[in-house]
Structures are given as structure tokens and as C-alpha cells.
Design an enzyme around this catalytic site. Structure first.
Site, short mmCIF file in Angstrom:
data_model
loop_
_atom_site.label_atom_id
_atom_site.label_comp_id
_atom_site.label_asym_id
_atom_site.label_seq_id
_atom_site.Cartn_x
_atom_site.Cartn_y
_atom_site.Cartn_z
N ALA A 149 2.07 12.01 10.29
CA ALA A 149 2.29 11.47 8.95
C ALA A 149 2.16 9.95 8.94
O ALA A 149 2.65 9.26 9.83
CB ALA A 149 3.67 11.88 8.45
N SER A 208 1.00 14.53 6.15
CA SER A 208 1.13 13.82 4.87
C SER A 208 0.84 12.34 4.98
O SER A 208 1.16 11.68 5.98
CB SER A 208 2.55 14.00 4.32
OG SER A 208 2.78 15.34 4.00
N HIS A 213 -15.69 -1.43 0.78
CA HIS A 213 -16.46 -2.44 0.05
C HIS A 213 -17.10 -3.41 1.02
O HIS A 213 -16.50 -3.79 2.03
CB HIS A 213 -15.54 -3.21 -0.90
CG HIS A 213 -15.10 -2.41 -2.07
ND1 HIS A 213 -15.88 -2.22 -3.18
CD2 HIS A 213 -13.96 -1.72 -2.31
CE1 HIS A 213 -15.24 -1.46 -4.05
NE2 HIS A 213 -14.06 -1.15 -3.54
N ASN A 227 -3.09 20.00 0.41
CA ASN A 227 -1.84 20.01 -0.35
C ASN A 227 -1.96 19.06 -1.55
O ASN A 227 -3.01 18.48 -1.80
CB ASN A 227 -0.67 19.62 0.56
CG ASN A 227 0.62 20.30 0.15
OD1 ASN A 227 0.87 20.53 -1.03
ND2 ASN A 227 1.45 20.61 1.13
#
Length: 135
Positions: A107, A89, A62, A32
Site C-alpha cells: 500500500a 491500495s 508531462h 477495486n
């Protein structure tokens, strides 16, 4: 890089692949709006997966030690996402994550490690509504 058949995405889908990165996306996969995949080592996404808005996938972070963050040096580990997964999402999937087949990642989850097949993973937001007291 390999995209399977019926691979589809909406606006602002971003893919970054480093010189040694290997990205494999299976058949019938949908991303999406505002999703990104950053691959320095290896990311494999199975068939029939659905990604909600704002999903971020990083197979690295990192390098850091007692002296702080070490510029553009990275620690990398593979990511595997099985078949028939729904990644909702605003999920962030971090290096070394292995998500089994038939999983739902709720989500807003930040995912690291192994998720067994047929699992629903969700945040445990226990918000309680209370009336304000006028004292």
C-alpha cells in the site's frame, strides 16, 4: 483495448486511452473502487491480478525542461504487470515500470523501474510511538 474474461471492477473505475494507446488486461483481473488507468502508449496487465482501492497507472508524464512544463507534450514508456500480482491500495505505477509475475506491491508505494518476479515491495515506514514528556 482488450479486456480478458472475468474482468471485474467496482465503482469509479476510470480508463483513459489516447489515440495511439494500447491497453491489454488479462483474465480474472479485479480493480477495486477509485482506480484509474491512463494509457497513451501501452499498458499490459497479466492474468489473475488484484488491484486495491485508489491504484493509479500512468504510462506517461508531462515533458519538462529548463523552461518548465511543456503543456500537453508527454514522455511515454510501456508498463507491464505480470501474472498473479496483488497491487495494494493507493499504489501509483509510473511509465516504464515492469513488474514481474507473482509480485505484491504494498500500500502507498510509488513504483518506477523493474520489479523482479516473486518480489514483495513495500514502503519502509518506521514510525515509533513515544510518550510526550511534560517538562
Amino acid at each position: 483495448i482488450h479486456f480478458g474474461t472475468r474482468f471485474n471492477f467496482r465503482r469509479y473505475f476510470l480508463v483513459n486511452i489516447g489515440p495511439r494507446g494500447k491497453l491489454t488486461i488479462g483474465n480474472n483481473v479485479f480493480f477495486n473502487n477509485f482506480c484509474s488507468v491512463t494509457c497513451l502508449k501501452q499498458i499490459v496487465i497479466g492474468n489473475n491480478c488484484l488491484f486495491g482501492e485508489g491504484v493509479k497507472i500512468y504510462d506517461h508524464n508531462h515533458f519538462f525542461d529548463s523552461h518548465g512544463v511543456q503543456g500537453h507534450n508527454y514522455r511515454c514508456d510501456d508498463i507491464y504487470i505480470g501474472n498473479n500480482c496483488w497491487i495494494c491500495s493507493n499504489v501509483v505505477i509510473l511509465k516504464g515500470t515492469h513488474i514481474g509475475d507473482n509480485c505484491i506491491i504494498g500500500a502507498g508505494c510509488i513504483v518506477s523501474g523493474n520489479i523482479s518476479p516473486n518480489t514483495i515491495l513495500k514502503n519502509n515506514w518506521d514510525f515509533k510511538m513515544e510518550k510526550l514528556k511534560n517538562d
